[in-house]
Motif scaffolding. Structure first.
Motif, short mmCIF file in Angstrom:
data_model
loop_
_atom_site.label_atom_id
_atom_site.label_comp_id
_atom_site.label_asym_id
_atom_site.label_seq_id
_atom_site.Cartn_x
_atom_site.Cartn_y
_atom_site.Cartn_z
N VAL A 199 0.84 -1.20 0.00
CA VAL A 199 0.00 0.00 0.00
C VAL A 199 0.87 1.24 0.00
CG1 VAL A 199 -1.56 1.38 1.44
CG2 VAL A 199 -2.03 -1.03 1.04
N THR A 219 -1.42 8.99 0.91
CA THR A 219 -2.10 7.86 0.28
C THR A 219 -3.28 8.35 -0.57
OG1 THR A 219 -1.54 6.52 2.19
CG2 THR A 219 -3.23 5.64 0.73
N LEU A 239 -4.68 3.23 -2.16
CA LEU A 239 -5.46 2.20 -1.50
C LEU A 239 -6.74 2.01 -2.31
CD1 LEU A 239 -5.53 0.28 0.81
CD2 LEU A 239 -6.49 2.05 2.26
N ALA A 256 -10.85 1.41 -0.99
CA ALA A 256 -10.91 1.74 0.43
C ALA A 256 -12.36 2.01 0.80
CB ALA A 256 -10.07 2.98 0.71
#
Ligand code: HEC
Length: 314
Positions: A20, A50, A26, A29
């Motif tokens: 990740v 992220t 991600l 998610a």
């Protein structure tokens, strides 16, 4: 506890976590995952690097500074997160659209932490999706709305303090026990506020340290009574306020008349005389013989009330 099993799980988790952080995205998610990356104490993002890819339904929305749009994306029936979208993608981010998009958490305008949506990353999956029922709340609740942050709420039985919107993107409403600020789009400037008592639907967010309601919809407190009247006069066999059926959704009808000063008279005339050709090939039968003039007027006003959905989404 089986140690070998738990340690292999731990290794698997570490590999997953490394992958990740390496890719920085991600995928898939949950909105809940994203919410967990906002520090509850400070409201600031814990992780700004992220890219989260999430799917959910758009609820409240307003245009904000820098020609951007602030909206909320929610899982049906649960708490959502704010989104910050550039004008280029804003057309897809309208209430009741189910969308998938990618973004990173950033501190946005007025200290609201939002998923800053990557340009061009928005996919529209479905329109007209409901995001769950609203939890009714009074004015005093907004002293500290943290328990319902990100949830779809109705602020019930309030009236607007000023007679017109001023283009500041804020409007004050009052109810029993005080006043609340409503965050809405500045394009409402110079329009008359809704007449009488209304329920304001939207999502509580903390703006510059104060709880406000980011608006999604205004409905008259008489909405239920009008809906009962519409059921009695068989309107609901062909119409739904939100979804197209045999006849058009009232929300769409109201949107198409939103800048027409004679809208109520025209809608009342449609109920009396019927007519076709505006929304499809099926005409509406005349109902003047069955629906008394006062009821026609009340129904026309009720339908026109749905124009706020479109105006708030501008
Ligand atoms: C038999 C089905 C049917 C019933 C019953 C019905 N409608 Fe309609 N209605 C339609 C259809 C179909 C249209 C779209 C007509 C068109 O394309 O112009 C429509 C259109 C409308 C419009 C839009 C007019 C416009 O100018 O855009 C309004 C307002 C409306 N209906 C209100 C009502 C109300 C209020 C009732 C109950 C008193 C009612 N309708 C009952 C089928 C129905």
């Amino acid at each position: 506890m089986d140690m070998s099993k738990s340690s292999s799980l731990w290794i698997w988790f570490k590999c997953w976590a490394v992958s990740v952080s390496l890719t920085g995205t991600l995928l898939g998610a949950s909105i809940e995952d994203v919410r967990k990356q906002i520090d509850p104490a400070t409201g600031k993002p814990k992780d700004s690097t992220t890219s989260f890819s999430v799917t959910g339904v758009v609820s409240a929305r307003a245009t904000v500074e820098g020609n951007q749009v602030l909206a909320v994306i929610q899982p049906v029936g649960a708490a959502g997160v704010p989104l910050l979208i550039s004008a280029a993608d804003a057309a897809k981010i309208i209430p009741r659209n189910d969308v998938t998009l990618t973004g990173t958490l950033q501190e946005g305008p007025h200290g609201v932490t939002a998923l800053k949506v990557k340009e061009g990353s928005v996919t529209l999956n479905q329109t007209n999706k409901a995001f769950g029922s609203a939890e009714p709340r009074g004015v005093s609740f907004f002293q500290d709305a943290s328990s319902l942050e990100g949830r779809y709420v109705s602020l019930t039985n309030v009236t607007f303090v000023a007679p017109k919107f001023d283009g500041s993107g804020l409007a004050k409403v009052k109810g029993e026990g005080g006043e609340v600020l409503i965050w809405l789009t500045p394009t409402l400037k110079d329009r008359d506020v809704p007449a009488g008592a209304v329920n304001v639907f939207g999502v509580p967010v903390k703006r510059d340290g104060q709880w406000v309601l980011l608006a999604a919809r205004f409905l008259s407190v008489n909405n239920r009574t009008a809906q009962t009247l519409a059921t009695k006069h068989t309107c609901m066999t062909c119409h739904n306020p939100d979804i197209k059926a045999v006849g058009p959704a009232y929300r769409d009808v109201a949107a198409s008349y939103r800048n027409d000063p004679d809208a109520v008279a025209k809608l009342a005339a449609q109920i009396e005389k019927g007519g076709g050709g505006k929304w499809g090939v099926v005409p509406m039968p005349p109902l003047g013989a069955k629906v008394p003039v006062d009821d026609r007027q009340q129904l026309a006003q009720w339908i026109y009330g749905y124009r706020w959905d479109a105006l708030l989404a501008e």
